[in-house]
Design a protein around this motif. Structure first.
Motif, short mmCIF file in Angstrom:
data_model
loop_
_atom_site.label_atom_id
_atom_site.label_comp_id
_atom_site.label_asym_id
_atom_site.label_seq_id
_atom_site.Cartn_x
_atom_site.Cartn_y
_atom_site.Cartn_z
N LEU A 76 0.80 -1.23 0.00
CA LEU A 76 0.00 0.00 0.00
C LEU A 76 0.83 1.28 0.00
CD1 LEU A 76 -2.84 -0.98 2.51
CD2 LEU A 76 -2.90 -1.03 0.02
N THR A 77 2.14 1.17 0.22
CA THR A 77 2.97 2.38 0.29
C THR A 77 4.06 2.43 -0.77
OG1 THR A 77 4.41 1.30 1.93
CG2 THR A 77 2.57 2.63 2.76
N THR A 78 4.31 1.35 -1.48
CA THR A 78 5.37 1.34 -2.49
C THR A 78 4.84 1.96 -3.78
OG1 THR A 78 6.32 -0.65 -1.53
CG2 THR A 78 6.99 -0.09 -3.79
N PRO A 79 5.48 3.00 -4.30
CA PRO A 79 4.99 3.65 -5.53
C PRO A 79 4.89 2.69 -6.72
CG PRO A 79 6.62 5.03 -4.44
CD PRO A 79 6.64 3.72 -3.73
N GLU A 80 5.81 1.75 -6.82
CA GLU A 80 5.77 0.82 -7.95
C GLU A 80 4.49 0.00 -7.97
OE1 GLU A 80 8.33 -2.98 -9.71
OE2 GLU A 80 9.03 -1.86 -7.96
N TYR A 81 4.08 -0.49 -6.82
CA TYR A 81 2.87 -1.30 -6.74
C TYR A 81 1.63 -0.45 -6.95
CZ TYR A 81 6.23 -4.47 -4.56
OH TYR A 81 7.33 -5.25 -4.29
N LEU A 82 1.63 0.75 -6.42
CA LEU A 82 0.49 1.65 -6.62
C LEU A 82 0.38 2.06 -8.09
CD1 LEU A 82 0.77 3.91 -3.45
CD2 LEU A 82 -0.71 1.93 -3.82
N LEU A 83 1.52 2.24 -8.76
CA LEU A 83 1.49 2.55 -10.19
C LEU A 83 0.93 1.39 -10.99
CD1 LEU A 83 2.21 4.52 -12.46
CD2 LEU A 83 4.51 3.52 -12.49
N THR A 84 1.29 0.17 -10.60
CA THR A 84 0.72 -1.01 -11.27
C THR A 84 -0.78 -1.08 -11.06
OG1 THR A 84 2.80 -2.22 -10.95
CG2 THR A 84 0.84 -3.52 -11.44
N ALA A 85 -1.23 -0.76 -9.85
CA ALA A 85 -2.67 -0.74 -9.59
C ALA A 85 -3.36 0.33 -10.43
CB ALA A 85 -2.92 -0.49 -8.10
N LEU A 86 -2.75 1.50 -10.54
CA LEU A 86 -3.33 2.57 -11.35
C LEU A 86 -3.37 2.17 -12.82
CD1 LEU A 86 -4.43 5.46 -11.37
CD2 LEU A 86 -2.07 6.26 -11.67
N GLY A 241 3.13 -7.87 -24.19
CA GLY A 241 4.57 -7.75 -24.05
C GLY A 241 5.00 -7.96 -22.61
N THR A 242 5.85 -7.09 -22.11
CA THR A 242 6.41 -7.24 -20.76
C THR A 242 5.65 -6.40 -19.73
OG1 THR A 242 7.98 -5.44 -21.19
CG2 THR A 242 8.70 -7.69 -21.68
N HIS A 243 4.59 -5.71 -20.13
CA HIS A 243 3.86 -4.86 -19.19
C HIS A 243 3.15 -5.72 -18.15
CE1 HIS A 243 4.70 -1.43 -21.71
NE2 HIS A 243 4.21 -2.08 -22.75
N GLN A 244 3.00 -5.19 -16.96
CA GLN A 244 2.40 -5.91 -15.85
C GLN A 244 1.12 -5.24 -15.38
OE1 GLN A 244 4.99 -6.60 -12.54
NE2 GLN A 244 5.53 -8.62 -13.28
N MET A 245 0.19 -6.09 -14.94
CA MET A 245 -0.98 -5.66 -14.21
C MET A 245 -0.99 -6.38 -12.87
SD MET A 245 -3.73 -5.59 -17.38
CE MET A 245 -5.15 -5.37 -16.31
N LEU A 246 -1.98 -6.08 -12.04
CA LEU A 246 -2.01 -6.69 -10.71
C LEU A 246 -2.09 -8.21 -10.79
CD1 LEU A 246 -4.37 -4.22 -8.80
CD2 LEU A 246 -1.90 -4.51 -8.52
N GLY A 247 -2.85 -8.72 -11.74
CA GLY A 247 -2.95 -10.16 -11.90
C GLY A 247 -1.62 -10.80 -12.21
N ALA A 265 -3.19 -9.05 -3.79
CA ALA A 265 -4.59 -9.30 -4.15
C ALA A 265 -5.55 -8.40 -3.40
CB ALA A 265 -4.93 -10.77 -3.90
N ILE A 266 -5.09 -7.77 -2.32
CA ILE A 266 -5.97 -6.85 -1.59
C ILE A 266 -6.27 -5.61 -2.43
CG2 ILE A 266 -6.05 -5.32 0.42
CD1 ILE A 266 -4.58 -7.39 2.01
N LEU A 267 -5.34 -5.19 -3.27
CA LEU A 267 -5.54 -3.98 -4.07
C LEU A 267 -6.76 -4.09 -5.00
CD1 LEU A 267 -1.86 -2.97 -4.93
CD2 LEU A 267 -3.45 -1.81 -3.40
N PRO A 268 -6.89 -5.15 -5.82
CA PRO A 268 -8.12 -5.22 -6.64
C PRO A 268 -9.38 -5.35 -5.83
CG PRO A 268 -6.80 -7.22 -6.88
CD PRO A 268 -5.95 -6.23 -6.16
N LEU A 269 -9.29 -5.97 -4.64
CA LEU A 269 -10.48 -6.04 -3.79
C LEU A 269 -10.90 -4.65 -3.32
CD1 LEU A 269 -9.73 -9.19 -1.58
CD2 LEU A 269 -11.29 -8.99 -3.51
N ILE A 270 -9.93 -3.83 -2.97
CA ILE A 270 -10.23 -2.46 -2.57
C ILE A 270 -10.84 -1.68 -3.73
CG2 ILE A 270 -9.22 -0.28 -1.80
CD1 ILE A 270 -7.17 -1.89 -0.24
N VAL A 271 -10.26 -1.86 -4.92
CA VAL A 271 -10.76 -1.14 -6.10
C VAL A 271 -12.19 -1.57 -6.41
CG1 VAL A 271 -10.44 -0.82 -8.57
CG2 VAL A 271 -8.46 -0.78 -7.04
#
Length: 288
Positions: A76-86, A241-247, A265-271
């Protein structure tokens, strides 16, 4: 041995009790379904969320069942993971909007223009892609979108986010068409006729009459298109390609660090919870 039937007096007494107490009768009808839902859906989901508060031993790779919030705080605090969620939310929103744009004219033609006899055939044609294998459809789009030598030639966008959005739109479009078609079919034709009698142009009738009435149907379809796109990872691996999503993050980490994958997996549940709360006022949830 064959079981003996219940005495008639006992059976009549039980029927009388159920007749006098509708709540008890309803409880008896819903209990098997609720038990099935709790055991096969809610309980595994709760266990998955609980796993996010454990940790993995870096040396043995085993899960250590000691309460810790490190994984959840890290996600919830790492910018990389939040960017992936966005990025994941952006893809899901793009797919949903494109499905709406394509579903509205298609559903309107099916419900208002096509002959009544041909409407079941058109509905079946819309459902036909759902009968094909998920992987077959993705690899078919991979052949269409291949950068060199693809069937689209110079029009091919190649691999990337455009390819992901196009492929996901094709996969989930029927889930948007059917609710919109049902909404238009249940709409009274007198509404459109009244706007035409008052001199409104077709676009004005669509914008002021049809679109507000179809808002719950569109929102109901968006629940499917948005949630299915939010959790997809195979399409991104195949045509993105090499792009990532939360899944993709969950898929790539669950075998080596299950607690961290559960935290992701908590991030998509929150969304999804925020999305459902947002559209609840449209009445879409009552149409699911």
């Amino acid at each position: 041995m064959t079981s003996t039937p219940a005495p008639p007096a006992l059976s009549r007494r039980l029927q009388a009790v159920l007749h006098r107490r509708p709540a008890l009768r309803l409880t008896g009808l819903l209990t098997p379904a609720l038990v099935w839902l709790v055991l096969l859906y809610i309980a595994p989901l709760a266990l998955l969320l609980a796993t996010a508060f454990f940790s993995t031993n870096s040396f043995t790779g085993r899960i250590e069942y000691e309460f810790s919030t490190d994984n959840v705080v890290d996600v919830l605090t790492t910018p990389e993971y939040l960017l992936t969620a966005l990025r994941t939310v952006g893809v899901a929103v793009g797919v949903t909007l494109l499905c709406v744009v394509l579903a509205l004219p298609l559903a309107a033609f099916m419900a208002l223009v096509a002959r009544p006899r041909s409407r079941p055939v058109l509905v079946a044609l819309v459902l036909t892609p759902l009968w094909a294998s998920y992987l077959v459809k993705i690899y078919a789009w991979r052949m269409l979108l291949v950068p060199e030598g693809g069937l689209l030639g110079s029009l091919s966008p190649g691999y990337g986010w455009i390819a992901v959005i196009v492929t996901l739109t094709y996969l989930w479009l029927p889930y948007m068409v059917l609710p919109v078609y049902a909404g238009i079919s249940s709409m009274r034709g007198s509404f459109l006729e009244a706007t035409a009698d008052l001199g409104a142009r077709p676009w004005t009738s669509f914008r002021t009459v049809m679109l507000p009435l179809l808002a719950p149907s569109i929102a109901a379809g968006s629940v499917f298109t948005f949630s299915l796109s939010l959790g997809d990872y195979i399409t991104v691996q195949t045509v993105g390609g090499t792009h990532q999503m939360l899944g993709n993050m969950v898929y790539s980490t669950f075998s080596v660090d299950l607690p961290f994958a559960a935290a992701v997996a908590i991030l998509p549940l929150i969304v999804m919870a925020a999305y459902l709360l947002t559209i609840r006022r449209t009445g879409a949830l009552s149409r699911l």
